[in-house]
Design a protein around this motif. Structure first.
Motif, PDB file in Angstrom:
ATOM      1  N   GLU A  11       0.838  -1.190   0.000  1.00  0.00           N
ATOM      2  CA  GLU A  11       0.000   0.000   0.000  1.00  0.00           C
ATOM      3  C   GLU A  11       0.881   1.250   0.000  1.00  0.00           C
ATOM      4  O   GLU A  11       2.044   1.212   0.417  1.00  0.00           O
ATOM      5  CB  GLU A  11      -0.893   0.027   1.249  1.00  0.00           C
ATOM      6  N   PRO A  12       0.340   2.396  -0.461  1.00  0.00           N
ATOM      7  CA  PRO A  12       1.090   3.645  -0.348  1.00  0.00           C
ATOM      8  C   PRO A  12       1.460   3.947   1.103  1.00  0.00           C
ATOM      9  O   PRO A  12       0.721   3.623   2.032  1.00  0.00           O
ATOM     10  CB  PRO A  12       0.104   4.688  -0.895  1.00  0.00           C
ATOM     11  N   VAL A  13       2.623   4.578   1.278  1.00  0.00           N
ATOM     12  CA  VAL A  13       3.147   4.901   2.604  1.00  0.00           C
ATOM     13  C   VAL A  13       3.077   6.412   2.805  1.00  0.00           C
ATOM     14  O   VAL A  13       3.661   7.183   2.035  1.00  0.00           O
ATOM     15  CB  VAL A  13       4.606   4.423   2.740  1.00  0.00           C
ATOM     16  N   GLY A  14       2.356   6.845   3.828  1.00  0.00           N
ATOM     17  CA  GLY A  14       2.266   8.273   4.126  1.00  0.00           C
ATOM     18  C   GLY A  14       3.547   8.782   4.761  1.00  0.00           C
ATOM     19  O   GLY A  14       4.089   8.154   5.675  1.00  0.00           O
ATOM     20  N   SER A  15       4.038   9.925   4.306  1.00  0.00           N
ATOM     21  CA  SER A  15       5.304  10.469   4.803  1.00  0.00           C
ATOM     22  C   SER A  15       5.126  11.387   6.007  1.00  0.00           C
ATOM     23  O   SER A  15       6.109  11.799   6.614  1.00  0.00           O
ATOM     24  CB  SER A  15       5.984  11.270   3.698  1.00  0.00           C
ATOM     25  N   GLU A  16       3.874  11.756   6.323  1.00  0.00           N
ATOM     26  CA  GLU A  16       3.516  12.747   7.329  1.00  0.00           C
ATOM     27  C   GLU A  16       3.788  14.177   6.857  1.00  0.00           C
ATOM     28  O   GLU A  16       3.540  15.134   7.590  1.00  0.00           O
ATOM     29  CB  GLU A  16       4.203  12.490   8.678  1.00  0.00           C
ATOM     30  N   TYR A  17       4.270  14.321   5.619  1.00  0.00           N
ATOM     31  CA  TYR A  17       4.509  15.651   5.061  1.00  0.00           C
ATOM     32  C   TYR A  17       3.433  15.980   4.030  1.00  0.00           C
ATOM     33  O   TYR A  17       2.918  15.095   3.340  1.00  0.00           O
ATOM     34  CB  TYR A  17       5.890  15.731   4.406  1.00  0.00           C
ATOM     35  N   VAL A  18       3.109  17.266   3.913  1.00  0.00           N
ATOM     36  CA  VAL A  18       2.151  17.733   2.922  1.00  0.00           C
ATOM     37  C   VAL A  18       2.781  18.881   2.129  1.00  0.00           C
ATOM     38  O   VAL A  18       3.743  19.504   2.583  1.00  0.00           O
ATOM     39  CB  VAL A  18       0.829  18.213   3.557  1.00  0.00           C
ATOM     40  N   ALA A  24       5.568  24.811  -0.687  1.00  0.00           N
ATOM     41  CA  ALA A  24       5.892  24.686   0.736  1.00  0.00           C
ATOM     42  C   ALA A  24       5.563  23.268   1.192  1.00  0.00           C
ATOM     43  O   ALA A  24       4.441  22.801   1.006  1.00  0.00           O
ATOM     44  CB  ALA A  24       5.106  25.705   1.556  1.00  0.00           C
ATOM     45  N   VAL A  25       6.545  22.611   1.768  1.00  0.00           N
ATOM     46  CA  VAL A  25       6.382  21.239   2.249  1.00  0.00           C
ATOM     47  C   VAL A  25       6.747  21.211   3.729  1.00  0.00           C
ATOM     48  O   VAL A  25       7.801  21.715   4.119  1.00  0.00           O
ATOM     49  CB  VAL A  25       7.280  20.258   1.464  1.00  0.00           C
ATOM     50  N   TYR A  26       5.889  20.630   4.540  1.00  0.00           N
ATOM     51  CA  TYR A  26       6.179  20.582   5.965  1.00  0.00           C
ATOM     52  C   TYR A  26       5.542  19.344   6.589  1.00  0.00           C
ATOM     53  O   TYR A  26       4.607  18.753   6.042  1.00  0.00           O
ATOM     54  CB  TYR A  26       5.674  21.842   6.675  1.00  0.00           C
ATOM     55  N   GLY A  64      -4.090  11.341  10.380  1.00  0.00           N
ATOM     56  CA  GLY A  64      -5.032  10.716   9.455  1.00  0.00           C
ATOM     57  C   GLY A  64      -5.940  11.655   8.693  1.00  0.00           C
ATOM     58  O   GLY A  64      -6.778  11.215   7.908  1.00  0.00           O
ATOM     59  N   GLN A  65      -5.798  12.985   8.886  1.00  0.00           N
ATOM     60  CA  GLN A  65      -6.629  13.945   8.157  1.00  0.00           C
ATOM     61  C   GLN A  65      -5.968  14.275   6.822  1.00  0.00           C
ATOM     62  O   GLN A  65      -4.862  14.808   6.786  1.00  0.00           O
ATOM     63  CB  GLN A  65      -6.788  15.231   8.966  1.00  0.00           C
ATOM     64  N   LEU A  66      -6.637  13.967   5.722  1.00  0.00           N
ATOM     65  CA  LEU A  66      -6.056  14.155   4.400  1.00  0.00           C
ATOM     66  C   LEU A  66      -6.540  15.413   3.710  1.00  0.00           C
ATOM     67  O   LEU A  66      -6.027  15.789   2.666  1.00  0.00           O
ATOM     68  CB  LEU A  66      -6.358  12.941   3.514  1.00  0.00           C
ATOM     69  N   GLN A 108      -5.911  23.921  -1.526  1.00  0.00           N
ATOM     70  CA  GLN A 108      -5.698  22.477  -1.538  1.00  0.00           C
ATOM     71  C   GLN A 108      -4.292  22.161  -1.068  1.00  0.00           C
ATOM     72  O   GLN A 108      -3.339  22.875  -1.368  1.00  0.00           O
ATOM     73  CB  GLN A 108      -5.890  21.923  -2.957  1.00  0.00           C
ATOM     74  N   ARG A 109      -4.181  21.092  -0.320  1.00  0.00           N
ATOM     75  CA  ARG A 109      -2.869  20.596   0.046  1.00  0.00           C
ATOM     76  C   ARG A 109      -2.732  19.175  -0.489  1.00  0.00           C
ATOM     77  O   ARG A 109      -3.722  18.463  -0.658  1.00  0.00           O
ATOM     78  CB  ARG A 109      -2.657  20.629   1.560  1.00  0.00           C
ATOM     79  N   TRP A 110      -1.505  18.792  -0.757  1.00  0.00           N
ATOM     80  CA  TRP A 110      -1.219  17.476  -1.301  1.00  0.00           C
ATOM     81  C   TRP A 110      -0.478  16.641  -0.258  1.00  0.00           C
ATOM     82  O   TRP A 110       0.708  16.878  -0.003  1.00  0.00           O
ATOM     83  CB  TRP A 110      -0.351  17.587  -2.549  1.00  0.00           C
ATOM     84  N   PRO A 111      -1.145  15.683   0.380  1.00  0.00           N
ATOM     85  CA  PRO A 111      -0.417  14.761   1.263  1.00  0.00           C
ATOM     86  C   PRO A 111       0.592  13.956   0.434  1.00  0.00           C
ATOM     87  O   PRO A 111       0.305  13.549  -0.696  1.00  0.00           O
ATOM     88  CB  PRO A 111      -1.521  13.853   1.822  1.00  0.00           C
ATOM     89  N   MET A 112       1.770  13.740   0.971  1.00  0.00           N
ATOM     90  CA  MET A 112       2.852  13.118   0.222  1.00  0.00           C
ATOM     91  C   MET A 112       3.009  11.645   0.601  1.00  0.00           C
ATOM     92  O   MET A 112       3.215  11.315   1.771  1.00  0.00           O
ATOM     93  CB  MET A 112       4.152  13.880   0.464  1.00  0.00           C
ATOM     94  N   PHE A 113       2.910  10.802  -0.412  1.00  0.00           N
ATOM     95  CA  PHE A 113       3.030   9.354  -0.261  1.00  0.00           C
ATOM     96  C   PHE A 113       4.114   8.833  -1.198  1.00  0.00           C
ATOM     97  O   PHE A 113       4.390   9.421  -2.239  1.00  0.00           O
ATOM     98  CB  PHE A 113       1.721   8.655  -0.638  1.00  0.00           C
TER      99      PHE A 113
END
Length: 425
Positions: free
Chosen positions: A179-186, A231-233, A241-243, A273-278
């Protein structure tokens, strides 16, 4: 009577059109299906390093990519807490001579449109609103073919299927249960007309500001008509868990200790819009018979090496080069029976390289986002001590010329003793 081979490409992004274009050049009959009702790319700026722009030139589209983009003079890295410049790399002159192609930045939609228009001109058949639910290998009249079935019942058959259907690939799910892995960065992105920019940066450079658990990237687009900010943080809400986007208070908080120039640049962003990074953990096998993965379906990666689109185009180049030696060896009579062998070789050549880039991108991102003062000081010392020729040790393996049938990478003037060292070493 000339005999052609049929190829089905699943996915109408940059990787899908790149693969379609590469195979069309050898006379393949290509169909491309896309689940969206219209073709298009979301996002903003895109960095294209020489390993990708060499391919655009070979495919006859580099001049148009440069016309709609920008060829920056420098790539600059700065400390976001102090404003100190750590590295300024000239990507013209000696850099261009070494890698034989420019470093450019473009709007993602411009590059996508360019590739799509070239495919249309050469005769690819395009289909929208096709959501593929499964692919399978079958035999028709004693011949191995691949079949893709859509949710609405439509069926597409071809000698080969290239699945460039993204990080959430339906086809990959048939090969792997990962499965895709969430990086915790957006990421927040903004590409605005230069007249609307309140806080523009260096118009000759791609500038990266590195901060604790954050970074900011700035560069011009469309010959300076637009200015791109990313901007990535690390996002506590994404980690929880909020996307979806819930306001920019979290964004502002992430950059509160950065220099005023960085904080002011946040005004250039689209806060809609923000893009969660996976990404995903590399898998060894991308192939099932006459079906192969490509692009983000095969090797989704974090953006710290700016290689997502570049590696999708490299996939296309490898398929083209390997198929040219077998399927397309006789230009008048293609040999569709060779596709499984082509895909097997393609997998063997491409998987180790992309796995290295996927894992290095993760480590590279960690180095950008160090939080401790000692760690940041050591990092900054290393960056500042890298002279121009030392840089080659970090970039040759990624940007050097390739033999796409073997994966071998070379440069015009190999650095003695160290070419191929990754940024993580």
């Amino acid at each position: 009577m000339a005999q052609s081979t049929q190829v089905l490409v699943i996915g109408g992004g940059i990787g899908g059109f790149g693969n379609a274009l590469a195979l069309l050049r050898h006379g393949a009959e290509v169909e491309l299906v896309e689940q969206a009702p219209e073709f298009g790319e979301v996002g903003a700026g895109l960095q294209m390093s020489p390993n990708a722009t060499r391919l655009l030139r070979e495919w006859g589209v580099l001049d148009r990519a440069v016309e709609t983009g920008v060829a920056p003079r420098y790539i600059v890295f700065r400390d976001a807490l102090t404003g100190e410049e750590l590295l300024r790399e000239d990507v013209t002159g000696e850099y261009y001579e070494r890698y034989g192609a420019p470093y450019i930045v473009a709007h993602r939609s411009d590059l996508h449109r360019l590739l799509m228009e070239e495919c249309e001109k050469l005769g690819v058949r395009l289909h929208n609103n096709v959501r593929v639910e499964k692919v399978e290998n079958i035999e028709v009249d004693g011949r191995a073919v691949a079949r893709a079935t859509a949710v609405d019942g439509r069926v597409f058959e071809a000698d080969a299927v290239v699945a460039a259907d993204g990080i959430k690939s339906v086809v990959r799910a048939q090969l792997s249960d990962d499965e895709p892995v969430g990086s915790e960065y957006v990421a927040y992105r903004g590409a605005l007309p230069i007249s609307e920019i309140k806080h523009a940066g260096d118009m000759e450079a791609v500038v990266v500001w590195m901060g604790p658990e954050c970074h900011l990237v700035q560069y011009p687009l469309r010959q300076g008509e637009l200015f791109n900010t990313v901007a990535v943080y690390r996002s506590p809400s994404f980690a929880a868990g909020q996307l979806v986007y819930e306001g920019d208070a979290e964004l502002r908080e992430a950059y509160k200790d950065c220099v005023p120039e960085v904080q002011a640049a946040l005004d250039n962003l689209s806060h809609v819009q923000r893009w969660p990074m996976f990404d995903r953990v590399p898998i060894e096998n991308w192939v099932d018979g006459n079906i192969a993965l490509a692009g983000d379906a095969a090797h989704p990666m974090l953006q710290y090496l700016a290689q997502g689109a570049c590696q999708a185009l490299e996939d296309a180049a490898a398929l083209e080069a390997i198929a040219a030696q077998s399927v397309f060896a006789d230009a008048q009579h293609h040999d569709p029976s060779k596709w499984h062998d082509v895909f097997t070789r393609y997998n063997a050549v491409r998987q180790p390289r992309t796995a290295r880039i996927q894992t290095t991108a993760r480590i590279w991102g960690e180095s950008w986002h160090l939080t401790g003062p000692v760690e940041r000081t050591v990092r900054n010392m290393l960056w500042k001590s890298a002279d121009r020729h030392g840089i080659w040790d970090y970039t040759d393996w990624l940007y050097g010329e390739q033999d796409y049938t073997s994966g071998t990478v070379t440069t015009a003037d190999p650095a003695p003793g160290g070419a191929g060292r990754t940024p993580s070493q």
